[in-house]
Design an enzyme around this catalytic site. Structure first.
Site, mmCIF file in Angstrom:
data_model
loop_
_atom_site.group_PDB
_atom_site.id
_atom_site.type_symbol
_atom_site.label_atom_id
_atom_site.label_comp_id
_atom_site.label_asym_id
_atom_site.label_seq_id
_atom_site.Cartn_x
_atom_site.Cartn_y
_atom_site.Cartn_z
ATOM 1 N N ARG A 120 0.838 -1.200 0.000
ATOM 2 C CA ARG A 120 0.000 0.000 0.000
ATOM 3 C C ARG A 120 0.865 1.238 0.000
ATOM 4 N NH1 ARG A 120 -5.227 -1.566 3.456
ATOM 5 N NH2 ARG A 120 -6.224 -2.496 1.679
ATOM 6 N N GLN A 125 -0.901 2.399 -6.021
ATOM 7 C CA GLN A 125 -2.351 2.565 -5.829
ATOM 8 C C GLN A 125 -3.163 2.104 -7.043
ATOM 9 O OE1 GLN A 125 -2.774 6.566 -4.413
ATOM 10 N NE2 GLN A 125 -3.813 5.881 -2.566
ATOM 11 N N ASP A 128 -3.744 -1.775 -7.370
ATOM 12 C CA ASP A 128 -4.242 -2.454 -6.182
ATOM 13 C C ASP A 128 -5.586 -3.147 -6.442
ATOM 14 O OD1 ASP A 128 -5.230 -3.105 -3.663
ATOM 15 O OD2 ASP A 128 -4.245 -1.406 -2.729
ATOM 16 N N SER A 131 -8.270 -2.924 -3.544
ATOM 17 C CA SER A 131 -9.035 -1.670 -3.509
ATOM 18 C C SER A 131 -10.079 -1.640 -4.609
ATOM 19 C CB SER A 131 -8.124 -0.457 -3.713
ATOM 20 O OG SER A 131 -7.329 -0.254 -2.610
ATOM 21 N N TYR A 228 -3.902 -0.483 7.549
ATOM 22 C CA TYR A 228 -4.485 -1.698 8.117
ATOM 23 C C TYR A 228 -4.714 -1.570 9.626
ATOM 24 C CZ TYR A 228 -3.643 -4.321 3.825
ATOM 25 O OH TYR A 228 -3.669 -4.782 2.538
HETATM 26 P P1 NAD Z 1 -9.444 -3.656 5.260
HETATM 27 O O1 NAD Z 1 -10.247 -4.361 4.221
HETATM 28 O O2 NAD Z 1 -8.211 -4.278 5.750
HETATM 29 O O3 NAD Z 1 -10.389 -3.409 6.518
HETATM 30 C C1 NAD Z 1 -11.617 -2.740 6.405
HETATM 31 C C2 NAD Z 1 -11.790 -1.757 7.528
HETATM 32 O O4 NAD Z 1 -12.109 -2.436 8.748
HETATM 33 C C3 NAD Z 1 -10.546 -0.909 7.851
HETATM 34 O O5 NAD Z 1 -10.873 0.450 7.747
HETATM 35 C C4 NAD Z 1 -10.199 -1.304 9.280
HETATM 36 O O6 NAD Z 1 -9.644 -0.233 10.019
HETATM 37 C C5 NAD Z 1 -11.560 -1.705 9.806
HETATM 38 N N1 NAD Z 1 -11.527 -2.495 11.049
HETATM 39 C C6 NAD Z 1 -10.687 -3.503 11.411
HETATM 40 N N2 NAD Z 1 -10.995 -3.970 12.635
HETATM 41 C C7 NAD Z 1 -12.080 -3.261 13.076
HETATM 42 C C8 NAD Z 1 -12.861 -3.288 14.253
HETATM 43 N N3 NAD Z 1 -12.601 -4.123 15.253
HETATM 44 N N4 NAD Z 1 -13.894 -2.422 14.354
HETATM 45 C C9 NAD Z 1 -14.177 -1.555 13.347
HETATM 46 N N5 NAD Z 1 -13.478 -1.490 12.198
HETATM 47 C C10 NAD Z 1 -12.425 -2.326 12.062
HETATM 48 O O7 NAD Z 1 -9.105 -2.189 4.794
HETATM 49 P P2 NAD Z 1 -9.080 -1.594 3.309
HETATM 50 O O8 NAD Z 1 -10.426 -1.268 2.876
HETATM 51 O O9 NAD Z 1 -8.308 -2.509 2.443
HETATM 52 O O10 NAD Z 1 -8.227 -0.224 3.456
HETATM 53 C C11 NAD Z 1 -7.989 0.455 4.622
HETATM 54 C C12 NAD Z 1 -7.151 1.739 4.337
HETATM 55 O O11 NAD Z 1 -6.018 1.500 3.509
HETATM 56 C C13 NAD Z 1 -7.938 2.842 3.682
HETATM 57 O O12 NAD Z 1 -7.728 3.989 4.441
HETATM 58 C C14 NAD Z 1 -7.327 2.983 2.328
HETATM 59 O O13 NAD Z 1 -7.333 4.325 1.877
HETATM 60 C C15 NAD Z 1 -5.918 2.517 2.542
HETATM 61 N N6 NAD Z 1 -5.363 1.981 1.278
HETATM 62 C C16 NAD Z 1 -4.233 2.545 0.733
HETATM 63 C C17 NAD Z 1 -3.731 2.055 -0.467
HETATM 64 C C18 NAD Z 1 -2.489 2.646 -1.117
HETATM 65 O O14 NAD Z 1 -2.015 3.662 -0.661
HETATM 66 N N7 NAD Z 1 -1.944 2.016 -2.168
HETATM 67 C C19 NAD Z 1 -4.361 0.984 -1.099
HETATM 68 C C20 NAD Z 1 -5.494 0.424 -0.495
HETATM 69 C C21 NAD Z 1 -5.998 0.940 0.692
#
Ligand code: NAD
Length: 375
Positions: A120, A125, A128, A131, A228
């Protein structure tokens, strides 16, 4: 270089290429061979691929001489007989659950690259797949919930009386959760959302939803490591359970998306909490395949408990195959074109590159990924 686009196994609706990415690979100097019927699930005909500059053939024909194999899900290595040694196999190979397949790719001399292990970082991006597919899943979760719910989402003022707006609660505000909030808002629902990462509070507000956060115990600062979450302390979990108990009885629709990499999904809703919800409420559990955020979730099935329908969503992106294929195919193109060597007319993957190190599973007949060899 010859690129082979593989037809997916039964059950997978998506395709690893679309005519647009075929054209772009041809423009880079590659020959593209698409296995006949590859695009059928995504409403792309063989003739559409041909018009974009690809040739069409059987599995054996497309594999022959191909240095790069594109796939959505990891194919059974048995179906890759005839592939060139050293060919790159690129797709969402599900390395942990499909470990035997990975060993098979190594034995066949293939260099397997797992797109879902893309780091990430800003540079990656556009590559990905997690995403791009999560975005569509977040949208579809809300649409499916709306289709199952026996009431309307928006407020309606009619001559026969007022229909009150649905209350939607989104738990886990990553990529899927943000899209779920945006979709539910567009449908006219009253939306609230929660996460453990403090950076999401502003994101929730900016989409016009209400943040519901544990206030007395610290959560995860900012974005968390690489975006994460980690497993939370017992104290936090207790405070979160109390918060959910107070909020959930007033909700009509709950979309759960919470995941922790490499672990079972955190349990966010217990059976007792479920029992406090109004009959006819709907929960879509996007974490179903990782064990579920909701007690009683069954992956791939819809179950009724205490009058509440729990949809154990399983790979919802597959139910939007045209869009999910397009985004997936562009992720693959963005990755491969970033490493394309103009002179050799093929991707060159340096051993010390952060992306290559993260996603390379096999090379020279061996499993080389530290994540796999350490496991
Ligand atoms: P994910 O699928 O791993 O998790 C989904 C969400 O569940 C996350 O927001 C996590 O904080 C939340 N979560 C975990 N445990 C929890 C709990 N006990 N209670 C409530 N919520 C909980 O996450 P995702 O959708 O893959 O992405 C998360 C972040 O990563 C985002 O902010 C996204 O912008 C970032 N991201 C960055 C890049 C990049 O820069 N290349 C790529 C993908 C995602």
């Amino acid at each position: 270089m010859k690129i082979a686009v593989l037809k997916e196994a039964a059950g997978e609706t998506r395709c690893a290429a679309i005519p647009e990415t075929v054209k772009k690979f041809v423009a880079l100097g590659a020959d593209v061979a698409v296995e006949s019927g590859s695009g059928a699930g995504a409403s792309i005909a063989d003739s559409d691929f041909e018009a974009a500059g690809a040739t069409i053939g059987s599995r054996a024909e497309v594999l022959k001489g191909a240095g790069l194999l594109l796939t959505v899900a990891g194919p059974d290595p048995e179906t890759l007989k005839g592939a060139e040694r050293d060919a790159l196999l690129v797709g969402a190979l599900d390395p942990v659950r499909q470990r035997q397949f990975i060993d098979g790719y190594a034995a066949a001399g293939l260099e397997a690259l797992a797109m879902e292990w893309m780091p990430r970082i800003t540079r990656a991006q556009s590559m990905d797949v997690l995403s791009s597919q999560s975005n569509l899943s977040g949208y579809k979760a809300v649409v499916d919930a709306a289709a199952t719910y026996g009431r309307a989402f928006p407020m309606m003022m009619t001559a026969a009386g007022t229909v009150s707006p649905a209350k939607v609660f989104v738990m886990g505000v990553g990529v899927a959760g943000l899209q779920a909030i945006a979709t539910a808002r567009r449908l006219g629902a009253q939306v609230s959302a929660t996460d453990v990462r403090s950076a999401t509070r502003e994101q929730i507000q900016s989409l016009g939803a209400k943040p519901i956060f544990v206030e007395n115990v610290a959560g995860i600062e900012g974005e968390g490591t690489g975006g994460y979450a980690t497993e939370m302390s017992e104290e936090y979990q207790k405070a979160q359970a109390e918060l959910v108990s107070g909020h959930i009885a007033k909700q009509d629709i709950v979309i759960t998306t919470a995941l922790i990499p490499g672990r079972l999904a955190p349990r966010l809703i217990s059976d007792a909490q479920l029992a406090t919800m109004r009959a006819g409420s709907v929960i879509v559990d996007l974490a179903a395949e990782a064990g579920g955020n909701v007690e009683g979730t069954v992956a791939g099935e819809s179950v009724a408990r205490h009058g509440v329908t729990i949809i154990g969503a399983s790979n919802l992106a597959r139910s939007l195959p045209a869009d999910s294929s397009a985004l997936f195919a562009r992720n693959l193109y963005n990755f491969l074109s970033a490493f394309w060597d103009q002179e050799q007319k093929r991707p060159v993957l340096p051993d010390d590159d952060e992306i290559v190190k993260a996603i390379r599973l096999t090379k020279d007949g061996k499993v080389v990924s530290e994540r796999l060899t350490a496991a």
